[in-house]
Design an enzyme around this catalytic site. Sequence first.
Site, PDB file in Angstrom:
ATOM      1  N   GLY A 195       0.783  -1.129  -0.102  1.00  0.00           N
ATOM      2  CA  GLY A 195      -0.220  -0.181   0.067  1.00  0.00           C
ATOM      3  C   GLY A 195       0.846   1.307   0.155  1.00  0.00           C
ATOM      4  N   ASP A 228      -0.141   1.877   8.592  1.00  0.00           N
ATOM      5  CA  ASP A 228      -0.416   1.051   9.630  1.00  0.00           C
ATOM      6  C   ASP A 228       0.589   0.833  10.782  1.00  0.00           C
ATOM      7  OD1 ASP A 228      -2.842   0.299   8.168  1.00  0.00           O
ATOM      8  OD2 ASP A 228      -2.020  -1.647   7.082  1.00  0.00           O
ATOM      9  N   GLU A 275     -15.521   7.835  22.111  1.00  0.00           N
ATOM     10  CA  GLU A 275     -15.828   6.957  23.228  1.00  0.00           C
ATOM     11  C   GLU A 275     -15.536   5.548  23.243  1.00  0.00           C
ATOM     12  OE1 GLU A 275     -17.773   9.354  21.695  1.00  0.00           O
ATOM     13  OE2 GLU A 275     -17.902  10.712  23.446  1.00  0.00           O
TER      14      GLU A 275
HETATM   15  O1  F6P Z   1      -1.792   0.118   3.488  1.00  0.00           O
HETATM   16  C1  F6P Z   1      -2.282  -0.645   4.619  1.00  0.00           C
HETATM   17  C2  F6P Z   1      -3.645  -0.748   4.254  1.00  0.00           C
HETATM   18  O2  F6P Z   1      -4.219   0.409   4.205  1.00  0.00           O
HETATM   19  C3  F6P Z   1      -4.589  -1.591   5.164  1.00  0.00           C
HETATM   20  O3  F6P Z   1      -4.677  -0.861   6.519  1.00  0.00           O
HETATM   21  C4  F6P Z   1      -5.701  -1.877   4.434  1.00  0.00           C
HETATM   22  O4  F6P Z   1      -6.064  -2.936   5.346  1.00  0.00           O
HETATM   23  C5  F6P Z   1      -4.957  -2.244   3.192  1.00  0.00           C
HETATM   24  O5  F6P Z   1      -3.967  -1.514   3.156  1.00  0.00           O
HETATM   25  C6  F6P Z   1      -6.011  -2.318   2.120  1.00  0.00           C
HETATM   26  O6  F6P Z   1      -5.230  -2.237   1.037  1.00  0.00           O
HETATM   27  P1  F6P Z   1      -6.094  -2.380  -0.442  1.00  0.00           P
HETATM   28  O7  F6P Z   1      -5.929  -1.104  -0.724  1.00  0.00           O
HETATM   29  O8  F6P Z   1      -5.083  -3.169  -1.270  1.00  0.00           O
HETATM   30  O9  F6P Z   1      -7.336  -2.847  -0.516  1.00  0.00           O
END
Ligand code: F6P
Length: 319
Positions: free
Chosen positions: A11, A128, A188
């Site tokens: 990502g 993340d 919360e």
């Molecule tokens: O980049 C990490 C992340 O954003 C995670 O938090 C998320 O679950 C994942 O990538 C989503 O990835 P994609 O865009 O490939 O669905």
Amino acid sequence: MKRIAVLTTGGDSPGMNAAIRTVVRYGIYNKLEVWGVFRGWWGLINEELKIFDHRSVSGIVNQGGTILKTARCPEFKTEEGMMRAYNTLKKYNIDGIIIIGGEGSFTAGSEFYKRYKVPCIGISASIDNDVNGIEMTFGVDTALNTALDALDKIRDTATSMERIFVVEVMGKESGFIALNVALAGGCEEVIIPERSYNFEAICHDIVEGNLRGKVSWIIVVAEGAGSAEEIAKKIHEITDLETRAVILGHIQRGGRPTALSRRLAILFAKEAVNCLLEGQTCKAIGLTRGEIVRVDFETAIQKKIWDVEGLYKMVKVLT
Ligand code: F6P
């Protein structure tokens, strides 16, 4: 070390362009030839790479995303994929690779090094913040601020219309964004993959709060821990209170990197080039206790240890 390659994988994370620019310009300053590989490991497998000069990285330091493109690449997990990637490196006489990515990217880099002994250095880039042994990756600060900005806006309408909101943030396996925006946004409740939760108890708290006159409520949920839509529906069914779901989604990955994300990207990238020049391999670069650190891939790819319970307790204490 004469020729190095740089790639972005997994990502995207805000600051990747600042890191690429540094690898290229600091590499050239140190008399290295720097090759940009497109679409992560896919570009090595399919020979999609080109030599970069000083000007190849002009005007990108402030941009989100990555000019090299990025991808998730299952082919690189196969023997054949790795062999093709190695053949490309051999053909172009490339002596080392800088991998800009997260824990998954370093796992791939580590496997590749074990087989082909091409030095690999990782720059920790992940919204993340999931690299073990490293307190902060670059990009997470930008993503947190993006999510927090959205959450603050949601709070305005939640308070005004006296509603419950369930806000889904990114994090398939990591609750880092969820827990930290919940803390900073004064929410919360927060539901994350790292800890189990009691749905009945949450509903009970909401109803009790409502009887005391607490009429709005924000629950942050990490995408890997549940679906905002489903949770909101269930809360409405149990409490009969007006509940809405919001999914922040991929806006959290984009946008102009903050000063901190850029600064870290630049300093990590400089350190990564230095590592290759010193003949090191399989190190992930990141920030810990204010210092730029090198952590072995073996450690970096373990499940991240961080203070989940301490932060969760603070969310609840401050509610
Ligand atoms: O980049 C990490 C992340 O954003 C995670 O938090 C998320 O679950 C994942 O990538 C989503 O990835 P994609 O865009 O490939 O669905």
